[in-house]
Design a protein around this motif. Sequence first.
Motif, PDB file in Angstrom:
ATOM      1  N   PHE A  85      16.176 -11.018 -25.122  1.00 28.41           N
ATOM      2  CA  PHE A  85      16.444 -10.687 -23.755  1.00 28.41           C
ATOM      3  C   PHE A  85      17.846 -10.499 -23.202  1.00 28.41           C
ATOM      4  O   PHE A  85      18.267  -9.708 -22.562  1.00 28.41           O
ATOM      5  N   LEU A  86      18.558 -11.603 -23.605  1.00 27.70           N
ATOM      6  CA  LEU A  86      19.906 -11.870 -23.183  1.00 27.70           C
ATOM      7  C   LEU A  86      20.787 -10.622 -23.650  1.00 27.70           C
ATOM      8  O   LEU A  86      21.727 -10.162 -23.015  1.00 27.70           O
ATOM      9  N   ARG A  87      20.350 -10.320 -24.910  1.00 32.20           N
ATOM     10  CA  ARG A  87      21.182  -9.346 -25.714  1.00 32.20           C
ATOM     11  C   ARG A  87      20.754  -7.674 -25.091  1.00 32.20           C
ATOM     12  O   ARG A  87      21.857  -6.924 -24.972  1.00 32.20           O
ATOM     13  N   HIS A  88      19.629  -7.673 -25.005  1.00 31.96           N
ATOM     14  CA  HIS A  88      19.077  -6.093 -24.697  1.00 31.96           C
ATOM     15  C   HIS A  88      18.767  -5.896 -23.227  1.00 31.96           C
ATOM     16  O   HIS A  88      19.017  -4.894 -22.599  1.00 31.96           O
ATOM     17  N   LEU A  89      18.100  -7.000 -22.551  1.00 31.32           N
ATOM     18  CA  LEU A  89      17.548  -6.709 -21.217  1.00 31.32           C
ATOM     19  C   LEU A  89      18.162  -7.415 -20.147  1.00 31.32           C
ATOM     20  O   LEU A  89      17.999  -7.122 -18.733  1.00 31.32           O
ATOM     21  N   ALA A  90      19.100  -8.552 -20.134  1.00 29.57           N
ATOM     22  CA  ALA A  90      19.658  -9.134 -19.151  1.00 29.57           C
ATOM     23  C   ALA A  90      20.297  -8.266 -18.071  1.00 29.57           C
ATOM     24  O   ALA A  90      20.250  -8.623 -17.119  1.00 29.57           O
ATOM     25  N   ARG A  91      21.160  -7.507 -18.709  1.00 31.53           N
ATOM     26  CA  ARG A  91      21.960  -6.711 -17.842  1.00 31.53           C
ATOM     27  C   ARG A  91      21.101  -5.734 -16.965  1.00 31.53           C
ATOM     28  O   ARG A  91      21.339  -5.486 -15.884  1.00 31.53           O
ATOM     29  N   PRO A  92      20.234  -4.781 -17.535  1.00 29.30           N
ATOM     30  CA  PRO A  92      19.467  -4.023 -16.968  1.00 29.30           C
ATOM     31  C   PRO A  92      18.550  -4.881 -15.651  1.00 29.30           C
ATOM     32  O   PRO A  92      18.299  -4.412 -14.743  1.00 29.30           O
ATOM     33  N   TRP A  93      18.021  -5.941 -16.124  1.00 25.42           N
ATOM     34  CA  TRP A  93      17.173  -6.862 -15.321  1.00 25.42           C
ATOM     35  C   TRP A  93      18.129  -7.325 -14.148  1.00 25.42           C
ATOM     36  O   TRP A  93      17.550  -7.242 -13.120  1.00 25.42           O
ATOM     37  N   GLU A  94      19.537  -7.666 -14.159  1.00 21.91           N
ATOM     38  CA  GLU A  94      20.125  -7.954 -13.243  1.00 21.91           C
ATOM     39  C   GLU A  94      20.509  -6.822 -12.133  1.00 21.91           C
ATOM     40  O   GLU A  94      20.646  -7.094 -10.789  1.00 21.91           O
ATOM     41  N   CYS A  95      20.697  -5.805 -12.667  1.00 24.87           N
ATOM     42  CA  CYS A  95      20.789  -4.699 -12.037  1.00 24.87           C
ATOM     43  C   CYS A  95      19.712  -4.329 -10.998  1.00 24.87           C
ATOM     44  O   CYS A  95      19.957  -3.819 -10.009  1.00 24.87           O
ATOM     45  N   HIS A  96      18.771  -4.686 -11.309  1.00 22.55           N
ATOM     46  CA  HIS A  96      17.123  -4.482 -10.650  1.00 22.55           C
ATOM     47  C   HIS A  96      17.093  -5.594  -9.770  1.00 22.55           C
ATOM     48  O   HIS A  96      16.606  -5.328  -8.792  1.00 22.55           O
ATOM     49  N   ARG A  97      17.160  -6.870 -10.281  1.00 22.33           N
ATOM     50  CA  ARG A  97      16.963  -7.852  -9.539  1.00 22.33           C
ATOM     51  C   ARG A  97      17.911  -8.201  -8.446  1.00 22.33           C
ATOM     52  O   ARG A  97      17.526  -8.536  -7.245  1.00 22.33           O
ATOM     53  N   HIS A  98      19.154  -8.197  -8.828  1.00 20.94           N
ATOM     54  CA  HIS A  98      20.358  -8.532  -7.692  1.00 20.94           C
ATOM     55  C   HIS A  98      20.997  -7.451  -7.288  1.00 20.94           C
ATOM     56  O   HIS A  98      21.864  -6.898  -7.701  1.00 20.94           O
ATOM     57  N   ARG A  99      20.405  -6.735  -6.147  1.00 19.92           N
ATOM     58  CA  ARG A  99      20.598  -5.322  -5.831  1.00 19.92           C
ATOM     59  C   ARG A  99      21.611  -5.509  -4.617  1.00 19.92           C
ATOM     60  O   ARG A  99      21.668  -6.480  -3.909  1.00 19.92           O
ATOM     61  N   MET A 100      22.218  -4.463  -4.384  1.00 26.11           N
ATOM     62  CA  MET A 100      23.310  -4.384  -3.226  1.00 26.11           C
ATOM     63  C   MET A 100      22.492  -4.057  -1.985  1.00 26.11           C
ATOM     64  O   MET A 100      21.406  -3.241  -1.892  1.00 26.11           O
ATOM     65  N   ALA A 101      23.158  -4.520  -0.828  1.00 27.13           N
ATOM     66  CA  ALA A 101      22.750  -4.102   0.545  1.00 27.13           C
ATOM     67  C   ALA A 101      22.634  -2.791   0.547  1.00 27.13           C
ATOM     68  O   ALA A 101      23.609  -1.903   0.244  1.00 27.13           O
ATOM     69  N   PRO A 102      21.781  -2.153   1.423  1.00 25.98           N
ATOM     70  CA  PRO A 102      22.089  -0.559   1.637  1.00 25.98           C
ATOM     71  C   PRO A 102      23.243   0.067   2.094  1.00 25.98           C
ATOM     72  O   PRO A 102      23.697   1.045   1.619  1.00 25.98           O
ATOM     73  N   THR A 103      23.739  -0.593   2.967  1.00 25.14           N
ATOM     74  CA  THR A 103      25.074   0.139   3.433  1.00 25.14           C
ATOM     75  C   THR A 103      26.402  -0.227   2.289  1.00 25.14           C
ATOM     76  O   THR A 103      27.106   0.697   2.149  1.00 25.14           O
ATOM     77  N   VAL A 104      26.058  -1.317   1.640  1.00 24.40           N
ATOM     78  CA  VAL A 104      27.036  -1.258   0.621  1.00 24.40           C
ATOM     79  C   VAL A 104      27.013  -0.329  -0.541  1.00 24.40           C
ATOM     80  O   VAL A 104      27.730   0.172  -1.210  1.00 24.40           O
ATOM     81  N   GLY A 105      25.367  -0.202  -1.015  1.00 18.36           N
ATOM     82  CA  GLY A 105      25.331   0.908  -1.717  1.00 18.36           C
ATOM     83  C   GLY A 105      25.806   2.342  -1.288  1.00 18.36           C
ATOM     84  O   GLY A 105      26.428   2.900  -2.079  1.00 18.36           O
TER      85      GLY A 105
END
Length: 422
Positions: A272-292
């Motif tokens: 998970f750490l090697r292959h999925l952690a970064r994609p998960w973090e991108c989905h889990r810890h998201r930007m506020a709409p105005t920041v995006g």
Amino acid sequence: MTAVAVVGGGCAGVLATRELLRNTDDRVVLIEPDEPGGGLAYGAARPWHLLNSRAGAMSADPSDPGHFARWAGCSPDDFLSRTEYGRYLRSVFSDISSSAGDRLVVRRSRASGLSATGVLLADGGEVRASRVVVATGNPAPAQPAARPDHPDYIADPWAKGVLEAIPSDVPVLLVGAGLTAIDVALTLTAERDRDAPITAVSRRGQLPLTHTAVAASPVGPVLDDCTTLRDVVRAVRAEAARAGDWRAVVDGLRPYLDQLWTAFTPDEQEAFLRHLARPWECHRHRMAPTVGARVATLREEGRLEVRAGGVRSISAPPAGGLLVELEAGVQWFGAVVNCAGPGRLPGAAGSFVRSLLDAGQARVGPHGLGLDIDPYGRLVGADGRVQRDRWLIGPLRRGAKWETTAVPEIRAQAHNLSIPVE
């Protein structure tokens, strides 16, 4: 009256202090050299740095989810600034200070280690305590292997004044493409015209994704038949396809993450750490709409570029700046800013945590992500024994747990400090 020492006065330390004073008869000594309630996340933030969670998720009170939103006078769906949340934490601490009387003492010093009777201080003093809560926050940021000792390499973007000192007419490289890189890009473009481009580079070249303006109701995937990491990934993808909004599924999965993480084998966790952690973090810890939206504009205007790949080398030419070898070739930058996430222990340990490791009072946890703990959050020593009166809350639980860096989880950990375990 039992004395409890809380080491660290950031968000975790404030929440721990609040819960101990509200739910026990303990006397609490908070050890923090700066004003309690700031911490790295909120003390060094600028007005354009927004929370990446809605106000409705950020209450300090586990029994009152709307506390922060009412204090701020906003909707639970709003994304407020981190500076505003820092003011909230300081207000929370002020309230508990006023009501606690002599049950609360703040020691404006830095903890340097643990003794048999309490906490040793850098000023030579000691706080005597029968219980200790370690709430010191994240490990230090990971640094690229090619890190140079040069004034144009900024190892800590939160150090006072370092970003403002970068000239606006030189290209800047951000090493990392997560939320820290977003914060740095916003700072570099917020108060003055920047003619030169900003480049963010990370292994995958993935930025955090963006929240919707209004939250959808969480949808929990069916995990009953999932016994492996592969099973969980399939179930989450299938549920996201059915729900039509992956955000609802990611949010619905959150209550089960620690249970899933501890059920994985060490090899599955490493995969998970090697292959999925970064994609998960991108989905889990998201930007506020105005920041995006701001980030999208910067990219459309060519002011922010995101590249996949690593930094192979960094050298310092005599004329100034830094020459950086990226996968696409060598490029000159007027400044290189490290925006990587937390490093791994023991190398990324702060001075206090390093003292615990050196003394055998703690040991590195799974995958080097944090310190080892028992199921209740008590530290495990180098000899494998549980340190029964020494507790850990916050990001340094990661590895033994997974979902342990956000306010709702830290709030629950703080509350559990007041519940006897034996």
